[in-house]
Write a protein that holds these residues in place. Structure first.
Motif, PDB file in Angstrom:
ATOM      1  N   ALA B  87       8.210 -12.946  -2.821  1.00  9.45           N
ATOM      2  CA  ALA B  87       7.603 -13.503  -1.607  1.00  9.45           C
ATOM      3  C   ALA B  87       7.111 -12.372  -0.720  1.00  9.45           C
ATOM      4  CB  ALA B  87       8.604 -14.375  -0.864  1.00  9.45           C
ATOM      5  N   LEU B  88       6.461 -12.740   0.403  1.00 12.93           N
ATOM      6  CA  LEU B  88       5.872 -11.717   1.264  1.00 12.93           C
ATOM      7  C   LEU B  88       6.839 -11.240   2.352  1.00 12.93           C
ATOM      8  CD1 LEU B  88       2.271 -13.112   1.699  1.00 12.93           C
ATOM      9  CD2 LEU B  88       2.950 -11.029   0.513  1.00 12.93           C
ATOM     10  N   SER B  89       7.857 -12.075   2.640  1.00 14.53           N
ATOM     11  CA  SER B  89       8.807 -11.637   3.665  1.00 14.53           C
ATOM     12  C   SER B  89       9.567 -10.415   3.150  1.00 14.53           C
ATOM     13  CB  SER B  89       9.762 -12.774   4.012  1.00 14.53           C
ATOM     14  OG  SER B  89      10.276 -13.338   2.823  1.00 14.53           O
ATOM     15  N   PHE B  90       9.919  -9.546   4.075  1.00 14.66           N
ATOM     16  CA  PHE B  90      10.646  -8.303   3.749  1.00 14.66           C
ATOM     17  C   PHE B  90       9.888  -7.434   2.762  1.00 14.66           C
ATOM     18  CE2 PHE B  90      13.726 -11.674   4.768  1.00 14.66           C
ATOM     19  CZ  PHE B  90      14.111 -11.189   6.010  1.00 14.66           C
ATOM     20  N   SER B  91       8.553  -7.420   2.890  1.00 13.41           N
ATOM     21  CA  SER B  91       7.762  -6.510   2.049  1.00 13.41           C
ATOM     22  C   SER B  91       6.687  -5.852   2.911  1.00 13.41           C
ATOM     23  CB  SER B  91       7.092  -7.284   0.906  1.00 13.41           C
ATOM     24  OG  SER B  91       6.028  -8.055   1.418  1.00 13.41           O
ATOM     25  N   PHE B  92       6.133  -4.768   2.406  1.00 13.87           N
ATOM     26  CA  PHE B  92       5.070  -4.067   3.138  1.00 13.87           C
ATOM     27  C   PHE B  92       3.865  -4.980   3.322  1.00 13.87           C
ATOM     28  CE2 PHE B  92       1.393  -1.161   3.346  1.00 13.87           C
ATOM     29  CZ  PHE B  92       1.764  -0.415   4.455  1.00 13.87           C
ATOM     30  N   THR B  93       3.499  -5.701   2.255  1.00  9.34           N
ATOM     31  CA  THR B  93       2.368  -6.630   2.341  1.00  9.34           C
ATOM     32  C   THR B  93       2.596  -7.654   3.444  1.00  9.34           C
ATOM     33  OG1 THR B  93       2.319  -6.400  -0.043  1.00  9.34           O
ATOM     34  CG2 THR B  93       0.809  -7.995   0.908  1.00  9.34           C
ATOM     35  N   GLY B  94       3.822  -8.137   3.518  1.00  9.17           N
ATOM     36  CA  GLY B  94       4.167  -9.098   4.562  1.00  9.17           C
ATOM     37  C   GLY B  94       3.984  -8.487   5.940  1.00  9.17           C
ATOM     38  N   LEU B  95       4.359  -7.205   6.064  1.00 11.79           N
ATOM     39  CA  LEU B  95       4.188  -6.511   7.342  1.00 11.79           C
ATOM     40  C   LEU B  95       2.715  -6.393   7.705  1.00 11.79           C
ATOM     41  CD1 LEU B  95       6.576  -3.468   7.756  1.00 11.79           C
ATOM     42  CD2 LEU B  95       6.697  -5.763   8.732  1.00 11.79           C
ATOM     43  N   VAL B  96       1.901  -6.088   6.701  1.00 14.77           N
ATOM     44  CA  VAL B  96       0.457  -5.972   6.950  1.00 14.77           C
ATOM     45  C   VAL B  96      -0.077  -7.316   7.441  1.00 14.77           C
ATOM     46  CG1 VAL B  96      -1.800  -5.638   5.858  1.00 14.77           C
ATOM     47  CG2 VAL B  96       0.089  -4.097   5.312  1.00 14.77           C
ATOM     48  N   PHE B  97       0.320  -8.378   6.785  1.00 13.46           N
ATOM     49  CA  PHE B  97      -0.093  -9.726   7.160  1.00 13.46           C
ATOM     50  C   PHE B  97       0.299 -10.009   8.612  1.00 13.46           C
ATOM     51  CE2 PHE B  97      -0.027 -14.296   7.348  1.00 13.46           C
ATOM     52  CZ  PHE B  97      -0.987 -14.708   6.429  1.00 13.46           C
ATOM     53  N   ALA B  98       1.567  -9.734   8.926  1.00 14.55           N
ATOM     54  CA  ALA B  98       2.076 -10.000  10.272  1.00 14.55           C
ATOM     55  C   ALA B  98       1.357  -9.141  11.307  1.00 14.55           C
ATOM     56  CB  ALA B  98       3.578  -9.741  10.317  1.00 14.55           C
ATOM     57  N   SER B  99       1.181  -7.853  10.992  1.00 13.32           N
ATOM     58  CA  SER B  99       0.539  -6.945  11.947  1.00 13.32           C
ATOM     59  C   SER B  99      -0.898  -7.356  12.212  1.00 13.32           C
ATOM     60  CB  SER B  99       0.523  -5.509  11.408  1.00 13.32           C
ATOM     61  OG  SER B  99       1.811  -5.119  11.058  1.00 13.32           O
ATOM     62  N   THR B 100      -1.550  -7.836  11.162  1.00  6.87           N
ATOM     63  CA  THR B 100      -2.939  -8.258  11.324  1.00  6.87           C
ATOM     64  C   THR B 100      -3.037  -9.385  12.356  1.00  6.87           C
ATOM     65  OG1 THR B 100      -3.369  -7.652   9.046  1.00  6.87           O
ATOM     66  CG2 THR B 100      -4.955  -9.110  10.072  1.00  6.87           C
ATOM     67  N   LEU B 101      -2.168 -10.366  12.230  1.00  4.63           N
ATOM     68  CA  LEU B 101      -2.183 -11.456  13.205  1.00  4.63           C
ATOM     69  C   LEU B 101      -1.801 -10.952  14.590  1.00  4.63           C
ATOM     70  CD1 LEU B 101      -0.592 -14.567  11.486  1.00  4.63           C
ATOM     71  CD2 LEU B 101      -2.970 -14.140  12.097  1.00  4.63           C
ATOM     72  N   TYR B 102      -0.768 -10.100  14.607  1.00  2.00           N
ATOM     73  CA  TYR B 102      -0.225  -9.659  15.869  1.00  2.00           C
ATOM     74  C   TYR B 102      -1.224  -8.796  16.644  1.00  2.00           C
ATOM     75  CZ  TYR B 102       3.317  -7.731  19.025  1.00  2.00           C
ATOM     76  OH  TYR B 102       4.033  -7.365  20.124  1.00  2.00           O
ATOM     77  N   SER B 103      -1.997  -7.984  15.944  1.00  2.00           N
ATOM     78  CA  SER B 103      -2.928  -7.073  16.620  1.00  2.00           C
ATOM     79  C   SER B 103      -4.347  -7.626  16.708  1.00  2.00           C
ATOM     80  CB  SER B 103      -2.960  -5.725  15.891  1.00  2.00           C
ATOM     81  OG  SER B 103      -1.688  -5.126  15.929  1.00  2.00           O
ATOM     82  N   LEU B 104      -4.552  -8.822  16.205  1.00  2.00           N
ATOM     83  CA  LEU B 104      -5.906  -9.392  16.174  1.00  2.00           C
ATOM     84  C   LEU B 104      -6.610  -9.354  17.546  1.00  2.00           C
ATOM     85  CD1 LEU B 104      -7.885 -10.668  14.151  1.00  2.00           C
ATOM     86  CD2 LEU B 104      -7.006 -12.897  14.792  1.00  2.00           C
ATOM     87  N   PRO B 105      -5.940  -9.798  18.625  1.00  2.00           N
ATOM     88  CA  PRO B 105      -6.661  -9.790  19.910  1.00  2.00           C
ATOM     89  C   PRO B 105      -7.107  -8.398  20.340  1.00  2.00           C
ATOM     90  CG  PRO B 105      -4.332 -10.290  20.233  1.00  2.00           C
ATOM     91  CD  PRO B 105      -4.607 -10.374  18.769  1.00  2.00           C
ATOM     92  N   PHE B 106      -6.372  -7.373  19.924  1.00  2.00           N
ATOM     93  CA  PHE B 106      -6.715  -6.015  20.357  1.00  2.00           C
ATOM     94  C   PHE B 106      -7.976  -5.502  19.668  1.00  2.00           C
ATOM     95  CE2 PHE B 106      -2.445  -6.685  21.544  1.00  2.00           C
ATOM     96  CZ  PHE B 106      -2.305  -6.012  22.745  1.00  2.00           C
ATOM     97  N   VAL B 107      -8.360  -6.150  18.597  1.00  2.00           N
ATOM     98  CA  VAL B 107      -9.591  -5.769  17.903  1.00  2.00           C
ATOM     99  C   VAL B 107     -10.720  -6.734  18.259  1.00  2.00           C
ATOM    100  CG1 VAL B 107     -10.656  -5.597  15.617  1.00  2.00           C
ATOM    101  CG2 VAL B 107      -8.412  -4.589  16.036  1.00  2.00           C
ATOM    102  N   VAL B 108     -10.402  -8.017  18.287  1.00  2.00           N
ATOM    103  CA  VAL B 108     -11.463  -9.005  18.541  1.00  2.00           C
ATOM    104  C   VAL B 108     -12.014  -8.876  19.962  1.00  2.00           C
ATOM    105  CG1 VAL B 108     -11.946 -11.473  18.766  1.00  2.00           C
ATOM    106  CG2 VAL B 108     -10.677 -10.629  16.793  1.00  2.00           C
ATOM    107  N   GLN B 109     -11.133  -8.663  20.928  1.00  2.00           N
ATOM    108  CA  GLN B 109     -11.633  -8.649  22.303  1.00  2.00           C
ATOM    109  C   GLN B 109     -12.596  -7.502  22.618  1.00  2.00           C
ATOM    110  OE1 GLN B 109      -8.286  -9.575  24.834  1.00  2.00           O
ATOM    111  NE2 GLN B 109      -8.461 -11.753  24.345  1.00  2.00           N
TER     112      GLN B 109
END
Lengths: 365, 227
Positions: B87-109
């Motif tokens: 699964a993606l939880s507790f993996s680097f890929t999962g972190l990338v997925f989470a970070s992408t959502l989390y930092s999205l406003p900082f790029v889109v705005q």
């Protein structure tokens, strides 16, 4: 002959445009009218920036819009020049000029960078950046960039409006030259009567989204109906003349107008060149008898009364349409009209008290 | 005083995570920001609100739902596990997925405001010169928006580097896989190794400060304009 046919209907809540045009696809055609008359909307429809829900447009045999047909702007062979140059700030002048050229099919490239740069006097600017250029230089680059797409139609929306008088005078000859040299038909929007007189062959007058008048500059400036659009003080006549000779002794230049002679102060224009002159209707007076020998008026043309205008009993003046080989409008007093008892068809002498030269700079070659 | 040894692995992992996330964010943020500039759809506000959500949401809330989503029974994690075996939880890929959502406003705005300030005319001008919309986007809009892109990259990178709550919830604390700087700092403090925590913290502090100085100096310079 190539034609530009267009028919657009646009209904906005606050504005309607309903025009039908049939123009020669050559020379400079001006779209003239007060702000809010629909000039810009018409240009946006012609260029394809706006899609009129009901429209038809055909130029030089190609249909650009019809029922079920709408050629998008990037596929129309059209050049656009606006009030602001809209140069791309991240590109050099040369790359700006070549932006459209590179996107034009090689087989359709009629013009090359070298000749356009030469005609518009841009050679020294090619390596520079847009922000380093003066307003007039930028506007010349914008014109060149549009031309290098080898357009079938060049649309200019008040291209000189943001420039001061001196820069305007600097650019007008270039526009005239483009039209002479590259034969690209130009549709031009302006408020300025001066630009119209210097550049334009055909006028379209818009009012509240409708075509109010259409015709050659000569026709429109001598037409009573144009009074509101061009202004009372501009109405009269525009005559195309040829320089006959210079009279050095009296400091005059003689002009030929349809076989009759006009005198103007000595002009620095070679014999044989054309010169457009502008006459106000209030500077024209009429006489029935052959002019007396003793008159200080130098310019007297033979003409024929075409039509006596509607007599407004409250006003004191009346417009008389004349034909002197070209249309002339005279505004005389009602009293004079009563004295002269003018009738259509009647031969008459036209005294012209003042002539304004229009510095047509087609000679800028 | 002995120079405390710091483990370079979390730093390296943080940089990798931030780097990969920024690349994905630019690819994802560009069409979203462009769509927001162009659209007249009434869903626009909904999309704007969704993009901005990570700004106001507690990271634990986002982390919690991501954990469920990415876990072996989640909508995303389940199919991924079926395909790849983990699964993606507790993996680097999962972190990338989470970070992408989390930092999205900082790029889109920043991209959105860059596109807004460019306005309609450069696109219209490029099209009138024969460019397709895509061509015009890359040859004119992107270069004109380059300050917006720079700001978006710097902010997206820095924000990803500094995240804690989401990472902890989604990634856990697996050395070499999901243990990034912010979590390493937390670990050091837990075991009272203040010296190491200091070094990492001061490093992050200085880095963040420099990043913000850079962003503000990018934005201070007036956008290029030629009329």
């Amino acid at each position: 002959m190539d034609l530009l046919e267009a028919k657009f209907k646009v209904n906005y809540p606050e504005f309607n445009l309903d025009v039908e045009l049939n123009l020669p696809a050559r020379g400079v055609t001006v779209v003239f009218g007060p702000s809010g008359s629909g000039k810009t909307t018409l240009l946006r429809c012609l260029s394809g920036l706006e899609k009129a829900p009901s429209g038809y447009m055909k130029i030089a045999g190609q249909v650009w819009q019809d029922e079920g047909i709408f050629i998008p702007i990037q596929e129309r062979k059209i050049g656009l020049v606006f009030q602001e140059s809209r140069l791309f700030p991240h590109l050099s002048i040369q790359d700006n000029l070549l932006y459209g050229y590179q996107r034009t099919h090689p087989a359709e490239r009629n013009l090359q960078l070298g000749e356009v740069a030469q005609v518009l006097n841009l050679e020294a600017l090619l390596k520079r950046r847009p922000e380093k250029l003066s307003g007039g230089e930028r506007q010349r680059v914008a014109i060149g960039r549009a031309l290098l797409t080898s357009p079938k139609l060049l649309i200019m929306d008040e291209p000189l409006a943001s420039l001061d008088r001196q820069l305007k005078a600097e650019i007008i000859p270039f526009i005239k030259r483009i039209e002479n040299k590259f034969k690209t038909p130009i549709v031009y929007v302006t408020h300025s009567v001066n630009e119209v007189l210097q550049l334009v062959d055909t006028m379209v007058i818009l009012k509240s989204g409708k075509v109010e008048n259409i015709g050659s500059v000569e026709e429109v400036f001598s037409d009573v109906q144009s009074r509101d659009a061009v202004g009372d003080e501009q109405l009269g006549a525009v005559l195309e003349t040829l320089v006959l000779e210079h009279d050095e002794e009296f400091g005059l230049t003689r002009l030929d107008f349809m076989g009759q002679v006009l005198h103007v102060p000595r002009q620095n224009i070679p014999v044989g060149q054309s010169l457009r002159v502008h006459i106000h209707s209030r500077d024209v007076s009429l006489s029935i008898a052959s002019p007396a020998e003793a008159t200080s008026v130098l310019n007297i043309l033979r003409a024929k009364v075409e039509k006596v205008g509607v007599i407004d009993l409250k006003g004191y003046s009346v417009d008389i349409e004349l034909d002197a080989g070209g249309p002339i409008l005279a505004t005389i007093t009602r009293k004079s009209l009563a004295t002269l008892n003018l009738q259509p068809g009647q031969p008459i002498y036209v005294h012209i008290k003042a002539i304004k030269m229009v510095h047509h700079s087609a000679s800028g070659e | 005083m002995d120079f405390p040894l710091i483990d370079a692995e979390p730093i390296w992992l943080s940089l990798q995570l931030a780097g990969v996330t920024v690349v994905i964010l630019l690819a994802l943020g560009t069409p979203i920001a462009w769509w927001l500039t162009q659209t007249r759809s009434r869903f626009r506000v909904v999309v704007e609100a969704l993009v901005a959500l990570p700004l106001v949401l507690p990271p634990t809330v986002l982390g919690f739902y991501l954990l469920i989503l990415l876990g072996s029974h989640g909508w995303v994690g389940g199919p991924v596990q079926a395909l790849t075996g983990s699964a993606l939880s507790f993996s680097f890929t999962g972190l990338v997925f989470a970070s992408t959502l989390y930092s999205l406003p900082f790029v889109v705005q920043p991209l959105h405001s860059a596109f807004e300030s460019i306005g309609k005319t450069p696109m219209e001008t490029a099209q009138s010169l024969g460019a397709s919309r895509l061509d015009a986007f890359f040859s004119v809009i992107t270069p004109l928006a380059r300050r917006g892109y720079l700001t978006a990259m710097v902010l997206g990178f820095a924000h990803t580097l500094g995240e804690f709550g989401v990472v902890l919830m989604v990634g856990g604390n697996i050395p070499g896989k999901t243990k990034v700087i912010s979590i390493e700092i937390y670990d050091r403090v837990e075991v009272l190794e203040y010296a190491q925590a200091h070094i990492l913290s001061i490093g992050l502090l200085i880095f963040s400060f420099l990043v913000l100085v850079m962003v503000y100096s990018i934005n201070r310079r007036l956008p290029m304009q030629v009329t």
